[in-house]
Write an enzyme that holds these catalytic residues in place. Structure first.
Site, PDB file in Angstrom:
ATOM      1  N   ASP A 248       0.833  -1.206   0.000  1.00 27.92           N
ATOM      2  CA  ASP A 248       0.000   0.000   0.000  1.00 27.92           C
ATOM      3  C   ASP A 248       0.867   1.255   0.000  1.00 27.92           C
ATOM      4  OD1 ASP A 248      -3.044   0.919   0.918  1.00 27.92           O
ATOM      5  OD2 ASP A 248      -2.811  -1.219   0.573  1.00 27.92           O
TER       6      ASP A 248
ATOM      7  N   SER B   8      -6.755   3.752  -1.701  1.00 27.95           N
ATOM      8  CA  SER B   8      -6.788   2.318  -1.410  1.00 27.95           C
ATOM      9  C   SER B   8      -8.126   1.683  -1.744  1.00 27.95           C
ATOM     10  CB  SER B   8      -6.450   2.080   0.066  1.00 27.95           C
ATOM     11  OG  SER B   8      -5.136   2.518   0.339  1.00 27.95           O
TER      12      SER B   8
ATOM     13  N   HIS C  37     -11.649  11.243  -0.134  1.00 31.17           N
ATOM     14  CA  HIS C  37     -12.841  11.035   0.685  1.00 31.17           C
ATOM     15  C   HIS C  37     -13.974  11.986   0.307  1.00 31.17           C
ATOM     16  CE1 HIS C  37     -11.012   8.300   3.692  1.00 31.17           C
ATOM     17  NE2 HIS C  37      -9.910   8.933   3.364  1.00 31.17           N
TER      18      HIS C  37
ATOM     19  N   ASP D 213      -4.506  14.316   2.301  1.00 29.38           N
ATOM     20  CA  ASP D 213      -4.704  14.141   0.869  1.00 29.38           C
ATOM     21  C   ASP D 213      -4.453  15.435   0.103  1.00 29.38           C
ATOM     22  OD1 ASP D 213      -5.470  11.475   1.279  1.00 29.38           O
ATOM     23  OD2 ASP D 213      -7.526  12.088   1.706  1.00 29.38           O
TER      24      ASP D 213
ATOM     25  N   ARG E 251     -16.373   8.425   0.178  1.00 30.39           N
ATOM     26  CA  ARG E 251     -15.659   7.188   0.503  1.00 30.39           C
ATOM     27  C   ARG E 251     -16.207   6.606   1.794  1.00 30.39           C
ATOM     28  NH1 ARG E 251      -9.143   6.008   0.550  1.00 30.39           N
ATOM     29  NH2 ARG E 251      -9.168   4.432   2.174  1.00 30.39           N
TER      30      ARG E 251
ATOM     31  N   LYS F  69      -5.788  -1.922   6.951  1.00 31.36           N
ATOM     32  CA  LYS F  69      -6.024  -2.260   5.540  1.00 31.36           C
ATOM     33  C   LYS F  69      -6.785  -3.571   5.365  1.00 31.36           C
ATOM     34  CE  LYS F  69      -3.835   1.322   3.858  1.00 31.36           C
ATOM     35  NZ  LYS F  69      -4.510   2.366   3.046  1.00 31.36           N
TER      36      LYS F  69
ATOM     37  N   ASP G  35       1.913   3.401   3.062  1.00 33.73           N
ATOM     38  CA  ASP G  35       0.816   4.356   2.987  1.00 33.73           C
ATOM     39  C   ASP G  35       0.577   5.040   4.326  1.00 33.73           C
ATOM     40  OD1 ASP G  35      -1.287   5.739   1.724  1.00 33.73           O
ATOM     41  OD2 ASP G  35      -2.752   4.284   2.440  1.00 33.73           O
TER      42      ASP G  35
ATOM     43  N   HIS H 262       1.616   8.888   5.299  1.00 33.81           N
ATOM     44  CA  HIS H 262       0.637   9.932   5.600  1.00 33.81           C
ATOM     45  C   HIS H 262       1.056  10.818   6.774  1.00 33.81           C
ATOM     46  CE1 HIS H 262      -2.516   9.309   2.746  1.00 33.81           C
ATOM     47  NE2 HIS H 262      -2.815   8.096   3.141  1.00 33.81           N
TER      48      HIS H 262
ATOM     49  N   ASP I 108      -1.203  -0.378  -4.643  1.00 36.35           N
ATOM     50  CA  ASP I 108      -2.527   0.140  -4.990  1.00 36.35           C
ATOM     51  C   ASP I 108      -2.504   1.602  -5.395  1.00 36.35           C
ATOM     52  OD1 ASP I 108      -1.870   1.031  -2.463  1.00 36.35           O
ATOM     53  OD2 ASP I 108      -3.856   0.720  -1.619  1.00 36.35           O
ATOM     54  N   HIS I 109      -1.488   2.353  -5.002  1.00 38.45           N
ATOM     55  CA  HIS I 109      -1.336   3.773  -5.349  1.00 38.45           C
ATOM     56  C   HIS I 109      -0.009   4.248  -4.784  1.00 38.45           C
ATOM     57  CE1 HIS I 109      -2.129   4.873  -1.167  1.00 38.45           C
ATOM     58  NE2 HIS I 109      -3.193   4.079  -1.208  1.00 38.45           N
TER      59      HIS I 109
ATOM     60  N   HIS J  29      -1.440  11.061  -1.066  1.00 38.79           N
ATOM     61  CA  HIS J  29      -1.088  10.117  -2.111  1.00 38.79           C
ATOM     62  C   HIS J  29      -0.435  10.863  -3.265  1.00 38.79           C
ATOM     63  CE1 HIS J  29      -4.559   7.258  -0.680  1.00 38.79           C
ATOM     64  NE2 HIS J  29      -3.586   7.376   0.202  1.00 38.79           N
TER      65      HIS J  29
END
Length: 568
Positions: free
Chosen positions: A32, A86, A145, A176, A294, A370, A438, A442, A479-480, A508
């Protein structure tokens, strides 16, 4: 998110014409937040960390290592300026399909006006004349989100249709979007509310708020205290910080200089009037709209608003006759919330359905942060098992600490569980998901993120070694992006500084993600195709179906691999 109550049609996988079934398990390993970024400098934690395993895999390009798109239209988002996340990433990885996702579905509902004709909207409208409409969510344009432009259209739609009194309960981002951008978003919202007062006579105010990681937006029941802080501020009008102005609130709570707090960790606050009374408590008969699209960070606060019987914390007061809706339905199995503004995506015929209907035994594992991604989102937004006889899901509880303080998270435990699953001989498919790049990324802590990436790399190597030992095949991907860029940058790519301190990037990224295949059980002639330069995450589904020895269902995105020695 919704799931169909009807049994799926019989889904038959046919043998691949040149890739035989794997003699050992097929391992799918998701990292992730591990992007392949063009900025390869000291602020790229993936590049700067000690990662000999992934470095060795990259040397096998283009035959057995490549990248794929993990953002924008490749994962069902509106534009290629939209970062992946994600949720949509695991939807694509599990379904093999590019499906219009939350943000795009909301855009369509706003553009066509269907949102304002929904049953959920009709419920909210019952409060327009003599009650208050409350909007709660993440005030940001990050597109993960929520999106601020959608919130403003929602506000205008309510004002044009007769809403008299509106209160905003805002969560600041800094995760984000660039940290520090919260003040600008609050100022912009204040401008929108002033326009509604001028044009429609709406009494609109910001009533409460706080940082997204500290107030309201918990997920997977990791810390109900986060949700309680939100309930106290939004519903009861109670918080340790009281201000008469929202911009002042955010500026004060954030602070300045070396002691400044990240937007995502701001303490809860309420806005009060000249007499010191909260301007926007939630009362009997009011309407409440959660405007995030989200799901994962809206489920718990939805339970608090929806369920009369509730034991996660003491709500002290539960407003009666509440008109409560979500932007979307956040959990289709729980039917939570009962009322919503935009129908969720229905992703059918996902890989998990194919695997159980063809007798493939599957193991899936991640830690709490996750776990929903490697199960719920992977399975097309469905909770639970497709077939408990054929599937094993293992959740390893995450630590309840800031992730940069414990960057190892549960990577070691996930690795051991994956190895045990492969050694057991019980499973033909083993998928594991590492959260570290991930979640630590963050936090904006570069050194902690480098450590996280280094440990995950070690764990991947151990998993690949075991997979080879049991004569299996493996696929490693992400995933990103996130950990691949930890600094805010100028358009030229140069890092931005505040004095001598680099400005951290906590969001991200738009970077593509790696995909590598291999294993002792993989035929020598299997290579990546060279005719899919714009492939995305959905192409990976067909790839691991091929690794199992099956042909790809014809409506899936094509597999990334071929057997160049098929005729020999």
């Amino acid at each position: 998110m919704a799931s169909s109550s009807e049994p799926p049609p019989r889904l038959v996988l046919t043998p691949h014409d040149s890739i035989t079934p794997s003699p050992g398990p097929v391992l799918v390993c998701i990292l992730d937040g591990w992007g392949e970024n063009k900025n390869k400098d000291e602020f790229n934690a993936v590049h700067s960390a000690d990662t000999p395993c992934m470095d060795a895999l990259a040397e096998k390009a283009p035959d057995r290592y490549r990248t794929v798109q993990a953002h924008g239209v490749a994962v069902g988002l509106p534009t290629n300026a939209d970062m992946g996340n994600s949720e949509v990433g695991h939807n694509a990885l599990g379904s093999g399909q590019v499906v219009d996702q939350g943000a795009r579905l909301v855009d369509i509902a706003l553009e066509t006006g269907s949102m304002f004709e929904s049953d959920g909207w009709r419920l909210v409208a019952q409060a327009f004349e003599d009650r208050t409409v409350h909007l709660i969510g993440l005030l940001s344009d990050g597109g993960v989100h929520s999106r601020a432009d959608q919130v403003y259209k929602l506000l205008r739609g309510a004002a044009e249709r007769g809403a008299k009194r509106i209160r905003m309960h805002i969560l600041t981002d800094g995760r984000d979007v660039p940290d520090g951008s919260s003040v600008g978003f609050v100022q912009q919202l204040e401008g929108e509310l002033s326009g509604l007062a001028r044009d429609h006579g709406v009494d609109g105010k910001i009533a409460s708020g706080g940082g997204r990681m500290y107030v309201t937006m918990d997920r997977y029941e990791a810390d109900w205290g986060i949700v309680k802080r939100g309930w106290d501020a939004h519903v009861l009008g109670r918080a340790p910080n009281r201000f008469k102005d929202a911009v002042e609130a955010v500026k004060t709570l954030k602070g300045e200089g070396a002691s400044a707090k990240s937007d995502q960790w701001l303490e809860p606050f309420v806005i009060v009037d000249e007499e010191g009374s909260p301007v926007g408590t939630i009362e009997d008969g009011d309407a409440v709209v959660l405007f995030n699209f989200r799901a994962d960070r809206m489920v718990e606060i939805s339970k608090a608003f929806e369920y009369e019987e509730f034991a996660a914390f003491d709500r002290e007061r539960f407003p009666s006759g509440l008109r409560f809706v979500g932007m979307m339905q956040y959990d289709g199995d729980l039917k939570l919330p009962t009322n919503y503004l935009v129908p969720p995506p229905l992703i059918n015929r996902v890989s998990g359905q194919y695997l159980v209907q063809n007798g493939i035994k599957t193991f899936a594992c991640s830690e709490t942060q996750k776990f929903g991604h490697v199960t719920f989102f992977w399975n097309g937004n469905r909770s639970g098992y497709f077939d408990e006889e054929l599937e094993t899901y293992v959740e390893i509880p995450s630590d309840n600490v800031p992730f940069n303080q414990a960057p190892d998270m549960k990577a070691r435990e996930i690795c051991e569980a994956g190895k045990e699953a492969m050694f057991s001989g019980r499973y033909q498919m083993v998928r594991v998901n590492f959260a570290n790049p991930d979640m630590v990324g963050h936090t904006g802590d570069l050194q902690a993120t480098m450590r996280a990436c280094a440990l995950v790399d070690k764990c991947v190597q151990e998993l690949l070694d075991v997979c080879d030992e049991v004569n299996g095949r493996w696929l490693v991907t992400a995933d990103h992006g996130n950990a691949d860029d930890m600094v805010q940058r100028k358009k030229t790519g140069e890092a931005l500084y505040h004095g001598d301190v680099p400005l951290p990037l906590t969001s991200h990224t738009l970077a593509p993600v790696p995909v590598a295949v291999g294993g002792k059980g993989l035929p020598e002639g299997v290579r990546f195709r060279q005719d899919l330069p714009k492939a995305g995450l959905a192409n990976i589904t067909g790839t691991y179906i091929n690794l199992l020895g099956f042909a790809v269902p014809d409506f899936y995105e094509p597999s990334l691999i071929e057997n160049v020695q098929e005729g020999k």
